[in-house]
Design a protein around this motif. Structure first.
Motif, PDB file in Angstrom:
ATOM      1  N   TYR A  66     -26.390  34.714   8.562  1.00 28.51           N
ATOM      2  CA  TYR A  66     -25.652  34.057  10.127  1.00 28.51           C
ATOM      3  C   TYR A  66     -26.237  32.569  10.124  1.00 28.51           C
ATOM      4  CZ  TYR A  66     -25.621  33.110  14.929  1.00 28.51           C
ATOM      5  OH  TYR A  66     -25.783  32.553  16.400  1.00 28.51           O
ATOM      6  N   LEU A  67     -27.681  32.599  10.209  1.00 26.39           N
ATOM      7  CA  LEU A  67     -27.922  30.916   9.588  1.00 26.39           C
ATOM      8  C   LEU A  67     -27.054  30.258   8.806  1.00 26.39           C
ATOM      9  CD1 LEU A  67     -30.117  28.730  10.864  1.00 26.39           C
ATOM     10  CD2 LEU A  67     -31.091  29.605   8.529  1.00 26.39           C
ATOM     11  N   GLU A  68     -26.337  30.528   7.947  1.00 26.02           N
ATOM     12  CA  GLU A  68     -25.414  30.120   6.581  1.00 26.02           C
ATOM     13  C   GLU A  68     -23.703  30.149   7.342  1.00 26.02           C
ATOM     14  OE1 GLU A  68     -25.622  31.491   2.809  1.00 26.02           O
ATOM     15  OE2 GLU A  68     -27.918  31.330   2.766  1.00 26.02           O
ATOM     16  N   ARG A  69     -23.887  31.075   8.119  1.00 25.38           N
ATOM     17  CA  ARG A  69     -22.419  30.964   8.645  1.00 25.38           C
ATOM     18  C   ARG A  69     -22.167  29.513   9.615  1.00 25.38           C
ATOM     19  NH1 ARG A  69     -22.656  36.221   8.937  1.00 25.38           N
ATOM     20  NH2 ARG A  69     -22.774  36.976  10.537  1.00 25.38           N
ATOM     21  N   CYS A  70     -23.639  29.738  10.213  1.00 29.58           N
ATOM     22  CA  CYS A  70     -23.729  28.588  11.560  1.00 29.58           C
ATOM     23  C   CYS A  70     -23.771  27.431  11.015  1.00 29.58           C
ATOM     24  CB  CYS A  70     -25.482  28.692  11.990  1.00 29.58           C
ATOM     25  SG  CYS A  70     -25.100  30.442  13.630  1.00 29.58           S
ATOM     26  N   ASN A  75     -15.336  21.603   9.162  1.00 27.23           N
ATOM     27  CA  ASN A  75     -13.795  20.699   8.733  1.00 27.23           C
ATOM     28  C   ASN A  75     -13.750  21.336   7.425  1.00 27.23           C
ATOM     29  OD1 ASN A  75     -13.841  18.888  11.025  1.00 27.23           O
ATOM     30  ND2 ASN A  75     -15.379  17.388  10.201  1.00 27.23           N
ATOM     31  N   THR A  76     -14.670  21.759   6.938  1.00 25.58           N
ATOM     32  CA  THR A  76     -14.916  21.316   5.419  1.00 25.58           C
ATOM     33  C   THR A  76     -15.168  23.286   4.517  1.00 25.58           C
ATOM     34  OG1 THR A  76     -16.755  21.271   4.158  1.00 25.58           O
ATOM     35  CG2 THR A  76     -14.956  19.448   4.328  1.00 25.58           C
ATOM     36  N   HIS A  77     -15.644  23.750   6.223  1.00 26.77           N
ATOM     37  CA  HIS A  77     -15.843  25.080   6.168  1.00 26.77           C
ATOM     38  C   HIS A  77     -17.586  25.278   4.352  1.00 26.77           C
ATOM     39  CE1 HIS A  77     -13.461  26.598   9.057  1.00 26.77           C
ATOM     40  NE2 HIS A  77     -12.716  25.800   8.492  1.00 26.77           N
ATOM     41  N   GLU A  78     -17.882  23.860   4.140  1.00 24.89           N
ATOM     42  CA  GLU A  78     -18.563  24.609   3.089  1.00 24.89           C
ATOM     43  C   GLU A  78     -20.301  24.384   3.655  1.00 24.89           C
ATOM     44  OE1 GLU A  78     -18.154  20.402   0.675  1.00 24.89           O
ATOM     45  OE2 GLU A  78     -16.608  20.916  -0.007  1.00 24.89           O
ATOM     46  N   TYR A  79     -20.912  24.957   2.888  1.00 28.33           N
ATOM     47  CA  TYR A  79     -22.392  25.447   3.697  1.00 28.33           C
ATOM     48  C   TYR A  79     -22.965  24.134   3.339  1.00 28.33           C
ATOM     49  CZ  TYR A  79     -27.517  26.220   3.242  1.00 28.33           C
ATOM     50  OH  TYR A  79     -28.543  27.003   3.332  1.00 28.33           O
ATOM     51  N   ARG A  80     -23.309  23.538   4.564  1.00 22.19           N
ATOM     52  CA  ARG A  80     -24.691  22.183   3.857  1.00 22.19           C
ATOM     53  C   ARG A  80     -26.021  22.767   4.480  1.00 22.19           C
ATOM     54  NH1 ARG A  80     -22.800  20.654  10.276  1.00 22.19           N
ATOM     55  NH2 ARG A  80     -24.040  22.331  11.317  1.00 22.19           N
ATOM     56  N   PRO A  81     -27.304  22.291   3.513  1.00 25.38           N
ATOM     57  CA  PRO A  81     -28.368  23.043   3.791  1.00 25.38           C
ATOM     58  C   PRO A  81     -29.166  23.154   5.390  1.00 25.38           C
ATOM     59  CG  PRO A  81     -28.386  21.018   2.511  1.00 25.38           C
ATOM     60  CD  PRO A  81     -26.760  21.059   2.875  1.00 25.38           C
ATOM     61  N   PRO A  82     -30.256  24.047   5.788  1.00 28.22           N
ATOM     62  CA  PRO A  82     -30.212  23.792   7.047  1.00 28.22           C
ATOM     63  C   PRO A  82     -31.254  22.256   7.548  1.00 28.22           C
ATOM     64  CG  PRO A  82     -31.768  25.524   5.650  1.00 28.22           C
ATOM     65  CD  PRO A  82     -30.299  24.535   5.053  1.00 28.22           C
ATOM     66  N   PRO A  83     -31.024  22.187   8.949  1.00 32.32           N
ATOM     67  CA  PRO A  83     -31.809  20.802   9.034  1.00 32.32           C
ATOM     68  C   PRO A  83     -33.805  21.050   8.907  1.00 32.32           C
ATOM     69  CG  PRO A  83     -31.586  21.735  11.016  1.00 32.32           C
ATOM     70  CD  PRO A  83     -30.978  22.619   9.635  1.00 32.32           C
ATOM     71  N   ARG A  84     -34.269  19.998   8.235  1.00 30.10           N
ATOM     72  CA  ARG A  84     -35.559  20.447   8.291  1.00 30.10           C
ATOM     73  C   ARG A  84     -36.907  20.603   9.272  1.00 30.10           C
ATOM     74  NH1 ARG A  84     -36.875  18.880   2.754  1.00 30.10           N
ATOM     75  NH2 ARG A  84     -39.395  18.544   3.782  1.00 30.10           N
ATOM     76  N   THR A  85     -36.057  20.240  10.883  1.00 34.57           N
ATOM     77  CA  THR A  85     -36.798  20.433  12.170  1.00 34.57           C
ATOM     78  C   THR A  85     -36.272  20.766  12.456  1.00 34.57           C
ATOM     79  OG1 THR A  85     -36.587  18.357  12.305  1.00 34.57           O
ATOM     80  CG2 THR A  85     -38.521  18.773  11.372  1.00 34.57           C
ATOM     81  N   LEU A  86     -36.641  21.540  14.106  1.00 33.64           N
ATOM     82  CA  LEU A  86     -35.428  21.977  14.720  1.00 33.64           C
ATOM     83  C   LEU A  86     -36.986  21.591  16.501  1.00 33.64           C
ATOM     84  CD1 LEU A  86     -33.433  23.500  16.248  1.00 33.64           C
ATOM     85  CD2 LEU A  86     -35.701  25.574  16.431  1.00 33.64           C
ATOM     86  N   ASP A  87     -36.840  20.643  16.685  1.00 39.13           N
ATOM     87  CA  ASP A  87     -37.454  20.735  18.482  1.00 39.13           C
ATOM     88  C   ASP A  87     -37.298  21.438  19.056  1.00 39.13           C
ATOM     89  OD1 ASP A  87     -37.551  18.075  17.209  1.00 39.13           O
ATOM     90  OD2 ASP A  87     -35.726  16.910  17.575  1.00 39.13           O
ATOM     91  N   ILE A  88     -38.221  21.572  19.842  1.00 44.82           N
ATOM     92  CA  ILE A  88     -38.457  22.171  21.230  1.00 44.82           C
ATOM     93  C   ILE A  88     -39.229  22.363  21.682  1.00 44.82           C
ATOM     94  CG2 ILE A  88     -37.653  24.532  19.821  1.00 44.82           C
ATOM     95  CD1 ILE A  88     -41.016  24.828  19.592  1.00 44.82           C
ATOM     96  N   THR A  89     -39.461  22.727  22.959  1.00 48.04           N
ATOM     97  CA  THR A  89     -40.964  21.907  24.474  1.00 48.04           C
ATOM     98  C   THR A  89     -41.026  22.971  24.446  1.00 48.04           C
ATOM     99  OG1 THR A  89     -39.209  20.048  24.628  1.00 48.04           O
ATOM    100  CG2 THR A  89     -41.408  20.562  25.940  1.00 48.04           C
ATOM    101  N   ILE A  90     -43.063  22.419  24.268  1.00 51.01           N
ATOM    102  CA  ILE A  90     -43.743  23.899  24.678  1.00 51.01           C
ATOM    103  C   ILE A  90     -44.712  23.512  25.466  1.00 51.01           C
ATOM    104  CG2 ILE A  90     -45.886  24.804  24.116  1.00 51.01           C
ATOM    105  CD1 ILE A  90     -44.774  26.191  21.529  1.00 51.01           C
ATOM    106  N   ASN A  91     -44.650  23.818  26.611  1.00 49.82           N
ATOM    107  CA  ASN A  91     -45.872  22.976  28.216  1.00 49.82           C
ATOM    108  C   ASN A  91     -45.368  21.772  28.138  1.00 49.82           C
ATOM    109  OD1 ASN A  91     -47.356  25.465  28.206  1.00 49.82           O
ATOM    110  ND2 ASN A  91     -48.306  25.175  27.048  1.00 49.82           N
ATOM    111  N   GLY A  92     -44.436  21.274  27.921  1.00 50.21           N
ATOM    112  CA  GLY A  92     -44.077  20.351  28.170  1.00 50.21           C
ATOM    113  C   GLY A  92     -44.349  19.357  27.687  1.00 50.21           C
ATOM    114  N   ALA A  93     -45.011  19.392  26.359  1.00 51.61           N
ATOM    115  CA  ALA A  93     -44.349  18.658  24.834  1.00 51.61           C
ATOM    116  C   ALA A  93     -43.735  18.932  24.233  1.00 51.61           C
ATOM    117  CB  ALA A  93     -46.332  18.641  24.446  1.00 51.61           C
ATOM    118  N   PRO A  94     -43.043  17.707  23.150  1.00 48.75           N
ATOM    119  CA  PRO A  94     -42.686  18.266  21.954  1.00 48.75           C
ATOM    120  C   PRO A  94     -43.039  18.485  20.839  1.00 48.75           C
ATOM    121  CG  PRO A  94     -42.054  16.026  22.534  1.00 48.75           C
ATOM    122  CD  PRO A  94     -42.783  16.605  23.545  1.00 48.75           C
TER     123      PRO A  94
END
Length: 196
Positions: A66-70, A75-94
Protein backbone atom coordinates in the motif's frame (compact mmCIF):
# COMPACT_ATOMS: atom_id res chain seq x y z
CA UNK A 1 23.82 -12.00 38.68
CA UNK A 2 26.98 -13.87 39.66
CA UNK A 3 28.64 -10.72 41.03
CA UNK A 4 25.54 -9.88 43.06
CA UNK A 5 25.11 -13.42 44.41
CA UNK A 6 28.80 -13.83 45.31
CA UNK A 7 28.96 -10.44 47.02
CA UNK A 8 25.75 -11.01 48.98
CA UNK A 9 26.82 -14.52 50.00
CA UNK A 10 30.17 -13.22 51.27
CA UNK A 11 28.46 -10.37 53.11
CA UNK A 12 25.92 -12.64 54.81
CA UNK A 13 28.54 -15.34 55.45
CA UNK A 14 31.15 -13.13 57.12
CA UNK A 15 30.12 -9.55 57.87
CA UNK A 16 26.38 -9.58 58.46
CA UNK A 17 26.41 -12.45 60.97
CA UNK A 18 28.78 -10.40 63.14
CA UNK A 19 26.03 -7.83 63.67
CA UNK A 20 24.01 -10.51 65.47
CA UNK A 21 26.73 -11.34 68.03
CA UNK A 22 28.09 -7.83 68.72
CA UNK A 23 26.48 -5.33 71.05
CA UNK A 24 25.35 -3.14 68.19
CA UNK A 25 22.01 -1.47 68.95
CA UNK A 26 19.34 -2.81 66.61
CA UNK A 27 21.98 -4.89 64.80
CA UNK A 28 19.40 -7.53 63.97
CA UNK A 29 17.77 -5.07 61.53
CA UNK A 30 20.85 -5.11 59.29
CA UNK A 31 20.35 -8.65 57.92
CA UNK A 32 16.63 -7.98 57.44
CA UNK A 33 17.20 -4.73 55.51
CA UNK A 34 20.03 -6.28 53.48
CA UNK A 35 17.85 -9.27 52.60
CA UNK A 36 15.01 -7.02 51.47
CA UNK A 37 17.39 -4.88 49.40
CA UNK A 38 18.83 -8.02 47.81
CA UNK A 39 15.35 -9.28 46.87
CA UNK A 40 14.38 -5.84 45.52
CA UNK A 41 17.56 -5.58 43.40
CA UNK A 42 17.24 -9.10 42.02
CA UNK A 43 13.55 -8.51 41.26
CA UNK A 44 14.32 -5.30 39.35
CA UNK A 45 17.24 -6.91 37.49
CA UNK A 46 15.26 -9.99 36.43
CA UNK A 47 12.16 -7.99 35.52
CA UNK A 48 14.26 -5.72 33.30
CA UNK A 49 16.09 -8.66 31.71
CA UNK A 50 12.92 -10.63 30.98
CA UNK A 51 10.55 -7.85 29.93
CA UNK A 52 9.73 -6.96 26.36
CA UNK A 53 11.93 -4.03 25.24
CA UNK A 54 9.03 -2.59 23.22
CA UNK A 55 9.64 -4.03 19.76
CA UNK A 56 7.49 -2.25 17.18
CA UNK A 57 6.01 -4.66 14.58
CA UNK A 58 7.35 -4.35 11.06
CA UNK A 59 5.03 -3.43 8.20
CA UNK A 60 3.11 -6.40 6.79
CA UNK A 61 3.48 -7.15 3.06
CA UNK A 62 0.04 -5.60 2.48
CA UNK A 63 1.00 -2.41 4.36
CA UNK A 64 4.29 -2.25 2.47
CA UNK A 65 2.52 -2.74 -0.90
CA UNK A 66 0.00 0.00 0.00
CA UNK A 67 2.81 2.41 0.91
CA UNK A 68 4.60 1.67 -2.36
CA UNK A 69 1.38 2.29 -4.32
CA UNK A 70 0.96 5.61 -2.52
CA UNK A 71 4.51 6.56 -3.32
CA UNK A 72 4.32 5.92 -7.08
CA UNK A 73 4.84 8.97 -9.25
CA UNK A 74 1.43 9.88 -10.70
CA UNK A 75 2.90 10.80 -14.10
CA UNK A 76 5.34 7.95 -14.72
CA UNK A 77 3.88 5.35 -12.31
CA UNK A 78 7.43 4.62 -11.21
CA UNK A 79 8.24 3.83 -7.62
CA UNK A 80 9.98 6.58 -5.71
CA UNK A 81 11.65 5.97 -2.34
CA UNK A 82 9.62 6.96 0.70
CA UNK A 83 10.30 10.34 2.29
CA UNK A 84 12.81 10.12 5.12
CA UNK A 85 10.55 12.01 7.56
CA UNK A 86 6.88 12.60 8.26
CA UNK A 87 5.82 15.76 10.11
CA UNK A 88 3.24 15.43 12.89
CA UNK A 89 2.24 17.54 15.90
CA UNK A 90 2.14 16.31 19.51
CA UNK A 91 0.88 18.64 22.26
CA UNK A 92 1.42 21.61 19.97
CA UNK A 93 5.06 20.74 19.19
CA UNK A 94 6.13 19.68 15.67
CA UNK A 95 7.74 16.22 15.59
CA UNK A 96 9.49 14.50 12.68
CA UNK A 97 8.91 10.76 12.39
CA UNK A 98 11.80 9.02 10.65
CA UNK A 99 11.25 6.26 8.12
CA UNK A 100 12.96 2.94 8.84
CA UNK A 101 13.97 1.27 5.57
CA UNK A 102 14.50 -2.06 7.34
CA UNK A 103 11.13 -2.28 9.11
CA UNK A 104 9.28 -0.32 6.38
CA UNK A 105 7.52 1.95 8.90
CA UNK A 106 7.62 5.52 10.13
CA UNK A 107 9.01 5.09 13.64
CA UNK A 108 6.82 6.50 16.44
CA UNK A 109 8.25 9.36 18.52
CA UNK A 110 11.15 8.33 20.81
CA UNK A 111 11.69 5.03 18.98
CA UNK A 112 14.93 3.98 17.32
CA UNK A 113 16.22 1.02 15.33
CA UNK A 114 18.29 -1.37 17.47
CA UNK A 115 21.30 -2.79 15.67
CA UNK A 116 21.50 -5.70 18.14
CA UNK A 117 17.99 -7.14 17.63
CA UNK A 118 17.46 -5.53 14.17
CA UNK A 119 14.04 -4.14 15.15
CA UNK A 120 12.61 -0.74 15.88
CA UNK A 121 12.23 -0.37 19.64
CA UNK A 122 10.10 2.12 21.59
CA UNK A 123 10.96 4.00 24.61
CA UNK A 124 12.80 2.48 26.18
CA UNK A 125 25.56 1.34 49.41
CA UNK A 126 25.91 1.98 52.71
CA UNK A 127 29.08 1.07 54.56
CA UNK A 128 28.91 -0.23 58.11
CA UNK A 129 32.04 -0.12 60.25
CA UNK A 130 32.15 -2.61 63.08
CA UNK A 131 34.56 -2.32 65.95
CA UNK A 132 36.33 -5.62 65.57
CA UNK A 133 39.84 -6.59 64.67
CA UNK A 134 39.04 -9.80 62.81
CA UNK A 135 39.69 -9.62 59.10
CA UNK A 136 37.69 -11.96 56.95
CA UNK A 137 38.73 -13.22 53.51
CA UNK A 138 35.90 -11.30 51.88
CA UNK A 139 37.19 -7.82 52.80
CA UNK A 140 39.55 -7.45 49.86
CA UNK A 141 36.95 -8.76 47.45
CA UNK A 142 34.27 -6.44 48.90
CA UNK A 143 36.53 -3.45 48.52
CA UNK A 144 37.48 -4.28 44.94
CA UNK A 145 33.93 -5.01 43.78
CA UNK A 146 32.52 -1.93 45.54
CA UNK A 147 35.30 0.35 44.32
CA UNK A 148 34.87 -0.56 40.67
CA UNK A 149 31.10 -0.85 40.68
CA UNK A 150 30.11 2.09 42.89
CA UNK A 151 31.28 4.68 40.37
CA UNK A 152 29.42 3.10 37.50
CA UNK A 153 26.26 2.60 39.58
CA UNK A 154 26.30 6.13 41.01
CA UNK A 155 27.07 7.65 37.61
CA UNK A 156 24.37 5.67 35.84
CA UNK A 157 21.82 6.36 38.58
CA UNK A 158 22.59 10.07 38.51
CA UNK A 159 22.39 10.25 34.72
CA UNK A 160 19.06 8.41 34.60
CA UNK A 161 17.65 10.51 37.44
CA UNK A 162 18.54 13.56 35.36
CA UNK A 163 16.79 12.01 32.32
CA UNK A 164 13.65 11.20 34.35
CA UNK A 165 13.58 14.72 35.78
CA UNK A 166 13.82 16.23 32.30
CA UNK A 167 11.46 13.67 30.66
CA UNK A 168 14.08 12.68 28.11
CA UNK A 169 15.19 9.43 26.56
CA UNK A 170 18.91 8.65 26.40
CA UNK A 171 18.81 9.03 22.64
CA UNK A 172 17.14 12.47 22.86
CA UNK A 173 19.71 13.66 25.41
CA UNK A 174 22.69 12.50 23.35
CA UNK A 175 21.35 14.06 20.15
CA UNK A 176 20.16 17.21 21.94
CA UNK A 177 16.72 16.89 20.37
CA UNK A 178 15.02 19.31 22.77
CA UNK A 179 18.08 21.40 23.58
CA UNK A 180 17.54 25.14 23.92
CA UNK A 181 21.03 25.60 22.43
CA UNK A 182 19.76 24.34 19.07
CA UNK A 183 16.64 26.48 19.08
CA UNK A 184 15.37 28.81 21.81
CA UNK A 185 11.77 27.87 21.00
CA UNK A 186 12.49 24.16 21.38
CA UNK A 187 10.10 22.56 23.86
CA UNK A 188 9.91 18.94 24.92
CA UNK A 189 6.26 17.89 24.33
CA UNK A 190 6.70 14.93 26.71
CA UNK A 191 7.79 17.07 29.67
CA UNK A 192 5.21 16.86 32.45
CA UNK A 193 6.48 19.91 34.28
CA UNK A 194 8.91 18.53 36.83
CA UNK A 195 10.43 15.57 38.61
CA UNK A 196 7.37 14.62 40.69
Amino acid sequence: ISLILITVALFFGFECRLTLVTHLPFGFFIPIVCGLLFLFNMGCLLRTAWSDPGIIPRASPEENAYLERCLQDENTHEYRPPPRTLDITINGAPIKLKYCFTCKIFRPPRASHCSMCDNCVGESSSILRLNHTNRCPGHVLYILICFFSIWSVVGLSGFHSYLVGRSLTTNEDIKGTWSKKRNRDNQNPFDQGGLW
